[in-house]
Design an enzyme around this catalytic site. Structure first.
Site, PDB file in Angstrom:
ATOM      1  N   SER A 139       0.866  -1.189   0.000  1.00 26.16           N
ATOM      2  CA  SER A 139       0.000   0.000   0.000  1.00 26.16           C
ATOM      3  C   SER A 139       0.894   1.228   0.000  1.00 26.16           C
ATOM      4  O   SER A 139       2.061   1.160   0.431  1.00 26.16           O
ATOM      5  CB  SER A 139      -0.862   0.013   1.276  1.00 26.16           C
ATOM      6  OG  SER A 139      -1.458   1.280   1.464  1.00 26.16           O
ATOM      7  N   TYR A 152      -1.704  -1.290  10.279  1.00 27.71           N
ATOM      8  CA  TYR A 152      -1.794  -1.505   8.827  1.00 27.71           C
ATOM      9  C   TYR A 152      -0.551  -0.971   8.113  1.00 27.71           C
ATOM     10  O   TYR A 152       0.060  -1.675   7.309  1.00 27.71           O
ATOM     11  CB  TYR A 152      -3.057  -0.807   8.318  1.00 27.71           C
ATOM     12  CG  TYR A 152      -3.348  -0.981   6.850  1.00 27.71           C
ATOM     13  CD1 TYR A 152      -3.860  -2.175   6.347  1.00 27.71           C
ATOM     14  CD2 TYR A 152      -3.134   0.072   5.956  1.00 27.71           C
ATOM     15  CE1 TYR A 152      -4.152  -2.314   4.997  1.00 27.71           C
ATOM     16  CE2 TYR A 152      -3.420  -0.060   4.611  1.00 27.71           C
ATOM     17  CZ  TYR A 152      -3.936  -1.257   4.128  1.00 27.71           C
ATOM     18  OH  TYR A 152      -4.216  -1.383   2.781  1.00 27.71           O
TER      19      TYR A 152
HETATM   20  N1  LIG Z   1      -8.628  -0.308  -1.683  1.00 28.40           N
HETATM   21  C1  LIG Z   1      -7.568   0.471  -1.454  1.00 28.40           C
HETATM   22  O1  LIG Z   1      -7.645   1.722  -1.498  1.00 28.40           O
HETATM   23  C2  LIG Z   1      -6.225  -0.142  -1.142  1.00 28.40           C
HETATM   24  C3  LIG Z   1      -5.118   0.707  -1.105  1.00 28.40           C
HETATM   25  C4  LIG Z   1      -3.876   0.158  -0.824  1.00 28.40           C
HETATM   26  C5  LIG Z   1      -3.731  -1.192  -0.600  1.00 28.40           C
HETATM   27  N2  LIG Z   1      -4.836  -1.991  -0.641  1.00 28.40           N
HETATM   28  C6  LIG Z   1      -4.623  -3.416  -0.388  1.00 28.40           C
HETATM   29  O2  LIG Z   1      -5.106  -4.153  -1.482  1.00 28.40           O
HETATM   30  C7  LIG Z   1      -5.542  -5.425  -1.030  1.00 28.40           C
HETATM   31  C8  LIG Z   1      -6.967  -5.677  -1.518  1.00 28.40           C
HETATM   32  O3  LIG Z   1      -7.804  -4.673  -0.983  1.00 28.40           O
HETATM   33  P1  LIG Z   1      -9.267  -4.391  -1.577  1.00 28.40           P
HETATM   34  O4  LIG Z   1      -9.463  -2.935  -1.441  1.00 28.40           O
HETATM   35  O5  LIG Z   1      -9.422  -5.045  -2.896  1.00 28.40           O
HETATM   36  O6  LIG Z   1     -10.145  -5.108  -0.450  1.00 28.40           O
HETATM   37  P2  LIG Z   1     -11.482  -6.003  -0.523  1.00 28.40           P
HETATM   38  O7  LIG Z   1     -12.033  -5.958   0.849  1.00 28.40           O
HETATM   39  O8  LIG Z   1     -12.340  -5.572  -1.665  1.00 28.40           O
HETATM   40  O9  LIG Z   1     -10.919  -7.461  -0.847  1.00 28.40           O
HETATM   41  C9  LIG Z   1     -10.141  -8.163   0.075  1.00 28.40           C
HETATM   42  C10 LIG Z   1     -10.415  -9.650  -0.081  1.00 28.40           C
HETATM   43  O10 LIG Z   1      -9.560 -10.342   0.836  1.00 28.40           O
HETATM   44  C11 LIG Z   1     -10.316 -11.391   1.426  1.00 28.40           C
HETATM   45  N3  LIG Z   1      -9.730 -11.757   2.724  1.00 28.40           N
HETATM   46  C12 LIG Z   1      -9.788 -11.052   3.885  1.00 28.40           C
HETATM   47  N4  LIG Z   1      -9.174 -11.734   4.875  1.00 28.40           N
HETATM   48  C13 LIG Z   1      -8.715 -12.891   4.323  1.00 28.40           C
HETATM   49  C14 LIG Z   1      -7.998 -14.007   4.825  1.00 28.40           C
HETATM   50  N5  LIG Z   1      -7.626 -14.081   6.117  1.00 28.40           N
HETATM   51  N6  LIG Z   1      -7.691 -15.009   3.972  1.00 28.40           N
HETATM   52  C15 LIG Z   1      -8.081 -14.958   2.681  1.00 28.40           C
HETATM   53  N7  LIG Z   1      -8.762 -13.932   2.142  1.00 28.40           N
HETATM   54  C16 LIG Z   1      -9.072 -12.909   2.957  1.00 28.40           C
HETATM   55  C17 LIG Z   1     -11.713 -10.810   1.566  1.00 28.40           C
HETATM   56  O11 LIG Z   1     -12.688 -11.846   1.732  1.00 28.40           O
HETATM   57  C18 LIG Z   1     -11.873 -10.045   0.256  1.00 28.40           C
HETATM   58  O12 LIG Z   1     -12.399 -10.852  -0.769  1.00 28.40           O
HETATM   59  C19 LIG Z   1      -5.390  -5.423   0.489  1.00 28.40           C
HETATM   60  O13 LIG Z   1      -4.178  -6.029   0.837  1.00 28.40           O
HETATM   61  C20 LIG Z   1      -5.367  -3.951   0.823  1.00 28.40           C
HETATM   62  O14 LIG Z   1      -4.685  -3.701   2.026  1.00 28.40           O
HETATM   63  C21 LIG Z   1      -6.074  -1.504  -0.899  1.00 28.40           C
END
Ligand SMILES: NC(=O)c1ccc[n+]([C@@H]2O[C@H](COP(=O)([O-])OP(=O)(O)OC[C@H]3O[C@@H](n4cnc5c(N)ncnc54)[C@H](O)[C@@H]3O)[C@@H](O)[C@H]2O)c1
Length: 256
Positions: A139, A152
């Site tokens: 991130s 985080y």
């Molecule tokens: N959305 C943002 O702005 C953003 C920014 C920077 C980084 N990220 C990172 O990107 C990644 C995806 O985020 P997103 O926004 O798509 O989130 P999201 O919530 O849409 O998707 C996350 C997925 O991970 C799954 N998950 C959660 N815990 C789990 C576990 N213990 N084992 C297996 N699966 C699990 C959830 O069921 C979900 O399907 C994350 O690592 C997040 O930290 C997101």
């Protein structure tokens, strides 16, 4: 036939958001995909929709046994493993002075240990079978702290360093490991923030492109990192944030 066709990938957290966007890109390129997620219902739907090209494997990325079984099932089903996209993540946020040990452990286990276990078992297979490429989703918070985000941000900074260590150790086995550092992306994870008018405006104020990314705007850079076009890209972090990281100072252009 393109250069990706016939390849096999694992996407953790692939049932939603950024992971799901990557899954779609992979399928469009003819890559077979194992989607690892906790969301069993969504995995069943995806399997039905993409019969023969996708398997859903109920996985908790913080459990080593689950990750071992995931890699085994992927290889048994599709005959190999070429790419790992380690995307699963979430956060329990609080000020440091309020954060419970339990919520700290939840966040760091999911975001950092989950990536460690995934890389460990993906690379164990890849090093015995000619190599591969891995992308770990960190991130912008790996570089920039945020209120309520100590667990985080610390975990995501750890993911970037873990990625560098993995690249160092695995290059000799023809495995490249890189990190993707998204800025703000519109997904279920950030809906609570972007739906809040004040918070949404505060974000837009900081992001020079004045909008969050669509999840698909993360899938292209993730694909680049595993592609042959990135054959000499290894151990790096690709920030994909609409120039957010470089906007540290207020926008003085308004006053000139
Ligand atoms: N959305 C943002 O702005 C953003 C920014 C920077 C980084 N990220 C990172 O990107 C990644 C995806 O985020 P997103 O926004 O798509 O989130 P999201 O919530 O849409 O998707 C996350 C997925 O991970 C799954 N998950 C959660 N815990 C789990 C576990 N213990 N084992 C297996 N699966 C699990 C959830 O069921 C979900 O399907 C994350 O690592 C997040 O930290 C997101």
């Amino acid at each position: 036939m393109n250069k990706f066709s016939g390849k096999v990938a694992i996407v953790t957290g692939g049932a939603s958001g950024i992971g799901y966007a990557i899954v779609n890109r992979l399928l469009n390129q003819g890559i077979k995909v194992a989607v690892a997620d906790l969301n069993e219902d969504r995995l069943k739907e995806l399997e039905e929709e993409h019969k023969g090209n996708l398997i859903g494997v109920v996985t908790n990325v913080t459990k080593e046994k689950d990750i071992e079984a995931l890699v085994q099932k992927t290889v048994d089903t599709f005959g190999g493993l070429d790419y790992g996209f380690n995307v699963a993540g979430a956060s329990r946020s609080a000020l440091i002075t309020d954060q419970s040990e339990e919520d700290w452990d939840f966040t760091v286990d999911l975001c950092l240990k989950g990536v460690f276990l995934s890389v460990k078992h993906q690379a164990r297979y890849m090093k015995e079978h000619g190599g591969g490429a891995i992308v770990n989703v960190a991130s912008l918070n790996a570089h920039v702290p945020m209120f309520y985000g100590a667990a985080y941000s610390s975990a995501k900074a750890g993911v970037e360093m873990l990625t560098k260590n993995a690249a160092l150790e695995l290059a000799q086995h023809n495995i490249r490991v890189n990190a993707l550092l998204p800025g703000l992306v519109s997904t279920p994870l950030t809906k609570g923030l972007t739906d809040h008018e004040g918070i949404n405006e505060a974000y837009k104020e900081r992001i020079p492109m004045r909008r969050p990314a669509d999840p698909d705007e993360m899938a292209g850079p993730a694909m680049f990192l595993v592609s042959d076009d990135a054959s000499y890209v290894n151990g790096t972090g690709l920030v994909v944030d609409g120039a957010w990281e470089v906007s540290g100072y207020p926008d003085l252009s308004k006053f000139m």
